[in-house]
Design a protein around this motif. Structure first.
Motif, mmCIF file in Angstrom:
data_model
loop_
_atom_site.group_PDB
_atom_site.id
_atom_site.type_symbol
_atom_site.label_atom_id
_atom_site.label_comp_id
_atom_site.label_asym_id
_atom_site.label_seq_id
_atom_site.Cartn_x
_atom_site.Cartn_y
_atom_site.Cartn_z
ATOM 1 N N CYS A 174 40.920 65.834 59.644
ATOM 2 C CA CYS A 174 40.318 66.749 58.680
ATOM 3 C C CYS A 174 41.351 67.105 57.624
ATOM 4 O O CYS A 174 42.501 66.655 57.683
ATOM 5 C CB CYS A 174 39.812 68.010 59.386
ATOM 6 N N CYS A 175 40.932 67.937 56.672
ATOM 7 C CA CYS A 175 41.842 68.304 55.585
ATOM 8 C C CYS A 175 41.434 69.663 55.022
ATOM 9 O O CYS A 175 40.274 69.854 54.628
ATOM 10 C CB CYS A 175 41.809 67.241 54.487
ATOM 11 N N GLY A 176 42.363 70.599 55.006
ATOM 12 C CA GLY A 176 42.074 71.926 54.481
ATOM 13 C C GLY A 176 41.256 72.773 55.437
ATOM 14 O O GLY A 176 41.072 72.433 56.612
ATOM 15 N N GLY A 177 40.757 73.908 54.923
ATOM 16 C CA GLY A 177 39.949 74.802 55.743
ATOM 17 C C GLY A 177 38.492 74.398 55.747
ATOM 18 O O GLY A 177 37.981 73.842 56.712
ATOM 19 N N SER A 178 37.804 74.678 54.630
ATOM 20 C CA SER A 178 36.398 74.290 54.520
ATOM 21 C C SER A 178 36.243 72.868 53.991
ATOM 22 O O SER A 178 35.289 72.170 54.333
ATOM 23 C CB SER A 178 35.652 75.269 53.611
ATOM 24 N N GLU A 179 37.196 72.408 53.151
ATOM 25 C CA GLU A 179 37.211 71.030 52.672
ATOM 26 C C GLU A 179 38.570 70.718 52.053
ATOM 27 O O GLU A 179 39.437 71.597 51.939
ATOM 28 C CB GLU A 179 36.092 70.792 51.658
ATOM 29 N N TYR A 180 38.751 69.474 51.639
ATOM 30 C CA TYR A 180 40.067 69.024 51.182
ATOM 31 C C TYR A 180 40.519 69.704 49.895
ATOM 32 O O TYR A 180 41.714 69.795 49.611
ATOM 33 C CB TYR A 180 40.066 67.501 51.014
ATOM 34 N N THR A 181 39.575 70.208 49.095
ATOM 35 C CA THR A 181 39.949 70.847 47.828
ATOM 36 C C THR A 181 40.607 72.211 48.028
ATOM 37 O O THR A 181 41.072 72.816 47.052
ATOM 38 C CB THR A 181 38.713 71.005 46.930
ATOM 39 N N ASP A 182 40.662 72.700 49.269
ATOM 40 C CA ASP A 182 41.364 73.962 49.527
ATOM 41 C C ASP A 182 42.841 73.864 49.165
ATOM 42 O O ASP A 182 43.491 74.887 48.910
ATOM 43 C CB ASP A 182 41.232 74.356 51.002
ATOM 44 N N ASN A 225 36.062 62.487 43.260
ATOM 45 C CA ASN A 225 34.946 63.183 43.894
ATOM 46 C C ASN A 225 34.931 62.857 45.385
ATOM 47 O O ASN A 225 35.687 62.007 45.862
ATOM 48 C CB ASN A 225 33.617 62.814 43.229
ATOM 49 N N ARG A 226 34.075 63.513 46.107
ATOM 50 C CA ARG A 226 34.089 63.409 47.568
ATOM 51 C C ARG A 226 33.895 61.979 48.069
ATOM 52 O O ARG A 226 34.661 61.521 48.924
ATOM 53 C CB ARG A 226 33.025 64.345 48.153
ATOM 54 N N THR A 279 37.647 57.555 50.908
ATOM 55 C CA THR A 279 38.083 56.194 51.216
ATOM 56 C C THR A 279 39.547 56.150 51.654
ATOM 57 O O THR A 279 39.966 55.187 52.304
ATOM 58 C CB THR A 279 37.899 55.282 49.990
ATOM 59 N N PHE A 280 40.319 57.188 51.322
ATOM 60 C CA PHE A 280 41.731 57.161 51.721
ATOM 61 C C PHE A 280 42.238 58.485 52.308
ATOM 62 O O PHE A 280 43.334 58.534 52.854
ATOM 63 C CB PHE A 280 42.617 56.734 50.539
ATOM 64 N N VAL A 281 41.443 59.566 52.209
ATOM 65 C CA VAL A 281 41.822 60.827 52.864
ATOM 66 C C VAL A 281 40.593 61.409 53.567
ATOM 67 O O VAL A 281 39.449 61.086 53.227
ATOM 68 C CB VAL A 281 42.380 61.867 51.859
ATOM 69 N N HIS A 282 40.855 62.265 54.529
ATOM 70 C CA HIS A 282 39.763 62.986 55.186
ATOM 71 C C HIS A 282 39.328 64.130 54.280
ATOM 72 O O HIS A 282 40.161 64.898 53.794
ATOM 73 C CB HIS A 282 40.220 63.539 56.533
#
Length: 298
Positions: free
Chosen positions: A151-159, A203-204, A209-212
């Motif tokens: 996973c990445c971040g709290g709610s999503e990677y943009t955190d 974008n998501r 394709t390369f990060v969670h």
């Protein structure tokens, strides 16, 4: 106690209850001392860096508090069971019962208000992300969770936009990127710490394709649901020993009260001169019989 009255705990042998409670308390006393020692060691190491901002959320502080609680409560249990002290036995029993009730209540409240619980958890994770490179404890925990739960971040990677180094407005190679623990693969021999380079510019669908891209709170909840048997076993492992301690304490307190009542009844008979002191049957003393004898006195 009235003549011929046998309370339910008289069915349990005194010595068996005593030694079981002593062993139970001693085990958790030693475990508490071990947890406390680990917490103190971790806190000493943490003080060398002094980077943690959220003092009470430090793992070392949590271990110290947990260790102190286990050590003190278990020591009371050991002392109470050795001395047959009713006051200490009740303190031990009520403390265990209170801890059990608090844990159950907290779990139920968290389930009922699960949306608020998730929001609170995400809020704290975002605060930690802001100090990611300054908070070694949080960094290690976050890196472990992101790698373990993919996973990445709290709610999503943009955190990670909240971090001053990963913000898209920041200078440097980390800008608009995510930590390497968010990366899906890292096939190079030498770890590529910039594998999440500018991931937040995508974008998501492109970024995944390369990060969670899934947030860690959702990932952890999904893991719990997929592994509910493990979680049920963990909950039983936490709650069952406490319930057993409360039950043992209750039975032992009642058995000691019975013995005191039997002795007081015998003393009253002697003082009133109505009869001689009844002989206590010691032949029944042992692992499978109550002490003193199970016979009732007229």
């Amino acid at each position: 106690m009235a003549t011929g009255e046998v309370r339910y705990c008289s069915k349990f042998p005194y010595l068996c209850l005593k030694f079981t409670l002593i062993v139970y308390s001693t085990i958790f006393w030693l475990v508490g001392a071990f947890v406390l020692a680990i917490g103190i060691y971790a806190e000493v190491e943490r003080q060398k860096y002094k980077t943690l901002h959220l003092f009470f959320l430090a793992p070392s502080i949590i271990l110290i508090l947990l260790g102190v609680l286990m050590f003190v409560v278990s020591f009371i249990g050991v002392l109470a069971s050795l001395r047959d002290n009713l006051c200490l036995l009740r303190v031990f029993m009520y403390t265990l019962g209170l801890c059990l009730i608090v844990e159950l209540t907290g779990g139920i409240i968290a389930l009922i208000f699960r949306n608020q619980t998730m929001d609170l958890l995400n809020k704290n994770i975002r605060k930690g992300i802001q100090n990611y490179y300054d908070d070694l404890d949080f960094k290690n925990i976050m890196d472990f969770v992101q790698k373990q739960f993919k996973c990445c971040g709290g709610s999503e990677y943009t955190d990670w936009e909240l971090n001053q180094y990963h913000s898209c407005s920041a200078p440097g190679p980390l800008a608009c990127g995510v930590p390497y623990t968010c990366c899906i693969t890292n096939k190079t021999t030498v770890m590529n710490t910039l594998c999440g380079y500018q991931a937040m510019k995508y974008n998501r669908p492109a970024a995944q394709t390369f990060v969670h891209v899934r947030g860690c709170t959702d990932a952890v909840i999904i893991w719990f649901l997929d592994n509910y048997t493990i979680m049920a076993g963990a909950l039983l492992g936490i709650l069952l020993p406490q319930f057993l301690g409360v039950l043992l304490s209750l039975l032992y307190v009642t058995r000691v009260e019975d013995m005191i009542s039997e002795w007081n009844t015998s003393a009253d008979v002697l003082l009133e001169g109505e009869a001689t002191k009844p002989d206590i049957e010691f032949s029944s003393v042992g692992c499978c019989r109550c002490y003193p004898g199970q016979e009732t006195y007229a």
